[in-house]
Enzyme design. Structure first.
Site: not given
Length: 347
Positions: A92, A105, A112, A116, A119, A330
């Site tokens: 995305e 962005c 990933c 974290c 996230c 975010c």
């Protein structure tokens, strides 16, 4: 067998291609011009190449661009674009318009591996690194391509975990033979992968954003496992080794969690850490995600935190949240559901 993509190759890589096929050396610059300035969709559109040379290229290569699969638009004008990779996985990219800027962005990985706590992408896990072409495809294939003023590598993935392809994409964007953007229009984020961060600083002139989220080691380890390998002090000491000049910017991203990292003690320790480093701090609202105990700090708490930093001379902003209703804000980008659905279709 799928043909190799030309889009995403650097000028040096294009020189290798033309040399292998016995083309004149200047053909590499011509191909780069067609790819990155004229933005052709087929090799046959490269009209200053001979018909024979175009036929030779067509046997092994394709341009390699792909359209977006879907787009969602937020009430605030933010758009979230969905792209499918060459390996049938999904990424995305978020288009964020404002009065003075049109920012995209982009993602650098499918998923990933950094894990974290806050996230959505991290909860998806890691599937693959994107090629330079797949990174840049997000930029050139959206409807607003020609309107873009800024680019941030803050989408899915850790850019420094894919440093080779990220640097290639930045070279193409900023080189005269490529898109010829100023590096000052580009901001690349990292959670602090020090060796790759060093390489980025030395090989690129783009801005750098560090995801901090807590100035205390033990707490940052709970939020971000990378702290076990590269403590935030080591990240900052590395930054202090370099002269970033007057124009290049360092920023620290700081998502605020209620009762976790939003106290006066946190603010004072943050000030101590960044002392002597020309930088700014961006305070970010936390957007709740499933299966996490974290909640976002109240706005008045964020304002009080900002005031402490500013009184100590640290330039601080509270970043305006954008695209939350379409999960484009975010920490919310994720294609885990799509990956699962796609896998189920195969069985």
């Amino acid at each position: 067998m799928e043909k190799e993509a030309l889009f995403g190759k650097t000028l040096e890589e294009l020189k290798t291609v033309v040399k292998e096929h016995g083309f004149p050396a200047f053909t590499a610059k011509q191909i780069a011009d067609w790819l990155y300035k004229k933005k052709v969709s087929t090799i046959d559109d490269m009209l200053n190449l001979s018909k024979k040379n175009r036929e030779i290229l067509n046997e092994k290569y394709q341009i390699g661009l792909s359209p977006f699969d879907n787009v969602q638009e937020s009430v605030d004008g933010t758009k979230k674009y969905l792209f499918q990779t060459s390996t049938r996985q999904f990424i995305e990219a978020a288009y964020i318009p404002s009065e003075n800027r049109k920012t995209l962005c982009v993602s650098s990985q499918v998923g990933c591996k950094m894990g974290c706590l806050f996230c959505m992408t991290g909860k998806q896990g890691f599937q693959k690194n994107l090629s330079a072409g797949e990174i840049l495809n997000q930029m050139v294939s959206i409807s607003e391509c020609d309107e873009l003023t800024n680019l941030v590598y803050m989408g899915m993935g850790e850019p420094m975990d894919n440093i080779i392809e990220v640097l290639k994409s930045l070279e193409i964007i900023t080189s005269e033979w490529g898109f010829a953007w100023s590096p000052r229009r580009i901001n690349v984020s990292t959670i602090g992968v020090v060796p790759a961060m060093r390489r980025f600083i030395e090989e690129s002139e783009c801005h750098l954003a560090i995801s901090m989220h807590s100035p205390f080691n033990d707490q940052r380890k709970e939020l971000m496992p990378i702290e076990n390998v590269y403590p935030i002090e080591a990240v900052i000491e590395t930054l202090k080794e370099y002269d970033f000049g007057r124009q290049r910017r360092i920023s620290f991203e700081y998502i605020m969690f209620e009762g976790v990292n939003d106290t006066k003690e946190h603010a004072n320790e943050l000030v101590r850490l960044v002392d002597g480093l020309k930088s700014r701090v961006n305070l970010i609202k936390f957007h709740p995600i499933p299966d996490t105990p974290l909640t976002g700090s109240q706005h008045n708490t964020m304002e009080a935190f900002k005031n402490i930093l500013e009184k100590k001379g640290v330039i601080t902003t509270i970043r305006k949240s954008r695209g939350e209703d379409i999960y484009a804000a975010c920490g919310l980008l994720s294609t885990k559901k799509l990956l699962k659905e796609d896998l189920e279709k195969d069985f």
